[in-house]
Design an enzyme around this catalytic site. Structure first.
Site, PDB file in Angstrom:
ATOM      1  N   GLN A  73       0.823  -1.208   0.000  1.00 31.62           N
ATOM      2  CA  GLN A  73       0.000   0.000   0.000  1.00 31.62           C
ATOM      3  C   GLN A  73       0.868   1.274   0.000  1.00 31.62           C
ATOM      4  O   GLN A  73       0.491   2.292   0.583  1.00 31.62           O
ATOM      5  CB  GLN A  73      -0.961  -0.004   1.189  1.00 31.62           C
ATOM      6  N   SER A  74       2.008   1.219  -0.655  1.00 36.55           N
ATOM      7  CA  SER A  74       2.910   2.373  -0.691  1.00 36.55           C
ATOM      8  C   SER A  74       2.305   3.566  -1.434  1.00 36.55           C
ATOM      9  O   SER A  74       1.927   3.453  -2.605  1.00 36.55           O
ATOM     10  CB  SER A  74       4.214   1.951  -1.379  1.00 36.55           C
ATOM     11  N   ASN A  75       2.247   4.691  -0.749  1.00 32.57           N
ATOM     12  CA  ASN A  75       1.820   5.939  -1.412  1.00 32.57           C
ATOM     13  C   ASN A  75       2.895   6.432  -2.356  1.00 32.57           C
ATOM     14  O   ASN A  75       2.617   7.025  -3.392  1.00 32.57           O
ATOM     15  CB  ASN A  75       1.558   7.030  -0.373  1.00 32.57           C
TER      16      ASN A  75
END
Ligand SMILES: *Cc1c(COP(=O)(O)O)cnc(C)c1O
Length: 334
Positions: A73-75
């Site tokens: 879920q890396s921005n």
């Protein structure tokens, strides 16, 4: 200061807004938010500022493909994929974890932006990143490597300029509070503060490291960033302010602190935080105010770094949607 190449795709300057509802809930604290969640590219966030410089550097080097790595879920990965799409580069993301049967949140957006995903088993992310880069190189894709969180001197430099932008907005907060992880945001801020003459505190709430580790990393990166910008400045770990009391269950684990902050910001301000970074940092900030460690006389600026797309990741949305009851009482409201 040296001029470095910059693309322009962020919506700048980001707005500063007061937080009267939360201030009142905390007995009259003087709070503002700087909206770097609204930097505009692919749902925004702090990495967009860094990418204006990183992608310019990639193009200057003749790159055709951006490669970076992060959590599922890396921005940072999502904004890198969006930046690549924006300027017509290919993008390969090395994500640690398992492919999701139904991609959600940031991962869904990575797919929409057309990024290729290389999955790495937890613990072998560095190795997979190396192999992925080498394979792309061998295939003539002219890859450019963006480090975790975009936290090279080139990326961090963006937050030196962000401090210049803040000072032109004339709020002059006594303390700036924000989520600090790979350290580029904080490193850039301390360089900008030194160069542009901001005298207040720059307080990073650590997301996933002990203070000593993060202070060392930020000081090192800040010194390298100053050097890169031709600014005569050096930084030691004791000059870097980090609080590590809010690591909770570890990186990406949503606890009562984060949930309480997310709900308070949503209900008092109509403002969205995220489960991994800003929920934790805001929760920490609220606790420091409640404890009197941050004083009610101080002008406090919460620098919002983005991340709200992760609210819609299956693993977090399931935990967040618990209604009024249950263990959702914010820890700072007794
Ligand atoms: C990456 C990120 C941070 C941390 O920034 P660093 O420069 O890595 O310290 C904070 N908040 C959000 C939402 C992020 O995506």
């Amino acid at each position: 200061m040296r001029k470095i190449p910059q693309l322009r795709f962020a919506h700048l300057p980001t707005r500063i807004e007061p937080l009267p509802g939360i201030g009142a809930a905390l007995g009259g604290a003087r709070l503002w938010v700087k909206r770097d969640d609204q930097t505009g590219l692919g749902m925004g966030g702090n990495k967009t500022r860094k990418l204006e410089f990183l992608v310019a550097e990639a193009q200057a080097n003749g790159a055709k493909t951006l490669i970076t790595a992060g959590a599922v879920q890396s921005n940072h990965c999502r904004q890198t994929a969006a930046a690549a799409a924006r300027v017509g580069l290919d993008c390969i993301l090395v994500l640690a974890g398992e492919p999701e049967a139904q991609p959600s949140g940031n991962l869904l957006l990575d797919h929409l932006f057309g990024a290729e995903i290389a999955w790495a088993a937890p613990g072998s992310r560095d190795q997979t990143l190396k192999e992925t880069f080498q394979a792309a190189w061998d295939a003539g894709k002219r890859p450019y490597l963006i480090p975790y969180g975009g936290s090279s001197p080139t990326g961090a430099a963006a937050y030196a300029f962000a401090v210049q932008e803040l000072l032109a907005q004339e709020l002059w907060p006594d303390v700036i509070v924000f989520a600090s992880s790979s350290g580029g945001t904080q490193a850039g801020m301390v360089v900008g503060a030194r160069h542009f003459g901001y005298k207040g505190r720059i307080l990073g709430i650590s997301i996933d490291e002990r203070a000593a580790v993060l202070q060392e990393r930020v000081a090192h990166l800040a010194t390298a960033t100053a050097d890169f910008l031709d600014i005569q400045a050096g930084f030691t770990p004791d000059e870097i302010e980090v609080v590590d009391d809010y690591l909770g269950g570890g990186y990406g684990v949503l606890g009562n602190l984060e949930r309480g902050a997310i709900e308070l910001f949503a209900r008092k301000e109509g403002l969205l935080l995220d489960p991994v970074y800003t929920g934790r940092a805001a929760g920490g900030m609220l606790d420091l105010i409640r404890q009197g460690i941050l004083s009610p006389d101080e002008k406090i600026l919460f620098w919002h770094t983005g991340g709200a797309p992760a609210l819609f990741a299956g693993r977090y949305s399931n935990q967040l949607d618990r209604g009024e009851s249950g263990d959702t009482q914010p820890v700072w409201i007794s």
